[in-house]
Design a protein around this motif. Structure first.
Motif, PDB file in Angstrom:
ATOM      1  N   VAL A 192       1.035  -1.413   0.476  1.00 35.53           N
ATOM      2  CA  VAL A 192      -0.084   0.154   0.064  1.00 35.53           C
ATOM      3  C   VAL A 192       1.145   1.019   0.224  1.00 35.53           C
ATOM      4  N   ILE A 193       1.004   1.902  -1.255  1.00 41.87           N
ATOM      5  CA  ILE A 193       1.347   3.481  -1.132  1.00 41.87           C
ATOM      6  C   ILE A 193       0.126   4.130  -0.613  1.00 41.87           C
ATOM      7  N   ASN A 194       0.864   5.633  -0.105  1.00 40.55           N
ATOM      8  CA  ASN A 194      -0.029   6.706   0.554  1.00 40.55           C
ATOM      9  C   ASN A 194       1.050   7.765  -0.555  1.00 40.55           C
ATOM     10  N   ILE A 195       0.033   8.737  -1.047  1.00 42.29           N
ATOM     11  CA  ILE A 195       0.590   9.757  -1.245  1.00 42.29           C
ATOM     12  C   ILE A 195       0.441  10.604  -0.612  1.00 42.29           C
ATOM     13  N   GLY A 196       1.446  11.384   0.480  1.00 41.32           N
ATOM     14  CA  GLY A 196       1.515  12.784   1.218  1.00 41.32           C
ATOM     15  C   GLY A 196       2.178  14.407   0.225  1.00 41.32           C
ATOM     16  N   SER A 197       2.381  15.113   1.061  1.00 38.37           N
ATOM     17  CA  SER A 197       2.478  16.135   1.040  1.00 38.37           C
ATOM     18  C   SER A 197       3.292  16.545   2.184  1.00 38.37           C
ATOM     19  N   PHE A 198       4.473  18.141   1.596  1.00 43.84           N
ATOM     20  CA  PHE A 198       5.418  18.196   2.426  1.00 43.84           C
ATOM     21  C   PHE A 198       4.055  19.303   3.071  1.00 43.84           C
TER      22      PHE A 198
END
Length: 323
Positions: A192-198
């Motif tokens: 599972v890859i979750n895309i986040g953000s700075f």
């Protein structure tokens, strides 16, 4: 006057200096080693039933999501494209199929109103649509900018807009992961890859964007620890992301610190198996954040306020001209 025993002073200081040096060395190695490890993405090409594995990518009709679908297909995965536009998904599927004729593709459409109100989504139905395939990779990329304006104060948005944005960015991917987890466990090994953000640092004028990205990174840590406790063969990886071009929100020419979505995704997939629960996906982005972390707190706060306030002002001026 009593004489000072120099050795009694110097020796403790030398020990403290050595310990501090070891601490700095450890921190440096801890930061660098994950980027030196080879990707273990190929591990997920090996399935229990020996069939070709599938990866489901949300928000995959354009931008980063489409690049994930493209790169995963190039690496040997069949792809499920999940998005909110039937027409865009159909076009993305046709383009990817022409580029990867040996791969299989299917689409799952979630209407805009369904993502903003997950109560309208039948997550068991989504799970049922992938029962006949060997799904072992999930990329939670679905998201979007703040509604009506890229930047705005919290009182600019209506309660409904804020709620709907939270649902798209955090509630929907959490419930989708829960619905698809049995398939990941059944087919295993799973990823599972979750895309986040700075922006999860707490960037101003993004009242729900940054907080929901922080939620997804915390969720990644929680789930990673949960599968460790349960002995489940599923890797959870939260990827923190900086500015990326080639997306709906950023049409700028690619640069070192604003890579094209395709280049970003290659770097992101290189992080699979890095040993971290959450990591900066793209090396120059990670360097940016590392350097920011070395700044005195008041300098960092001034830098963030200066940069984002300028973009907020530009956004307000653009909107004023359109009215």
């Amino acid at each position: 006057m009593a004489s000072i025993n120099v050795n009694k002073v110097v020796k403790p200081l030398a020990i403290l200096g050595a310990l501090y040096g070891l601490h700095i060395t450890y921190d440096l190695l801890h930061a660098v080693i994950p980027y030196l490890r080879p990707s273990k993405l190929d591990r997920y090409l090996e399935t229990k039933d020996g069939k070709t594995p599938w990866a489901l990518v949300t928000g995959s009709n354009s931008g980063i999501g489409k690049s994930f679908a493209d790169e995963l297909a190039a690496r040997g995965f069949n792809i499920v494209l999940l998005g909110r536009s039937k027409e865009k998904l159909r076009a993305a599927k046709a383009e990817l199929k022409a580029k990867h004729p040996s791969r299989k593709f299917r689409t799952i459409v979630t209407l805009p109103g369904q993502c903003t109100d997950p109560h309208k989504v039948s997550f068991p139905d989504i799970a049922k649509q992938v029962e006949d395939i060997t799904l072992n990779v999930l990329v939670n990329n679905l998201g979007g900018a703040m509604p009506r304006a890229e930047f705005g104060t919290i009182d600019y948005y209506t309660p409904a807009e804020l709620t709907e944005h939270i649902n798209v960015m955090a509630t929907f991917p959490t419930l989708l992961t829960g619905a698809l987890f049995p398939a990941l466990l059944r087919n295993g090994p799973g990823l599972v890859i979750n895309i986040g953000s700075f922006a999860d640092e707490g960037v101003p004028y993004l009242p729900t964007y940054g907080p929901t990205k922080a939620f997804m990174m915390t969720s990644s840590k929680e789930l990673a620890r949960e599968v460790q406790c349960e002995g489940r063969d599923v890797e959870i990886l939260g990827l923190r992301v900086g500015l990326v071009s080639g997306t709906n929100l950023n049409k700028k020419k690619p640069s070192l610190f604003e890579p094209h979505a395709d280049d970003f995704v290659k770097s992101a997939l290189a992080r699979v198996g890095c040993g971290r629960m959450v990591i900066g996906a793209y090396v120059p982005h990670a360097l940016q954040m590392g350097l920011m972390g070395l700044l005195p707190e008041f300098v960092k706060e001034k830098a963030i306020a200066w940069q984002i306030s300028g973009r907020y002002k530009e956004e307000r001026e653009r909107m004023a001209k359109q009215q």
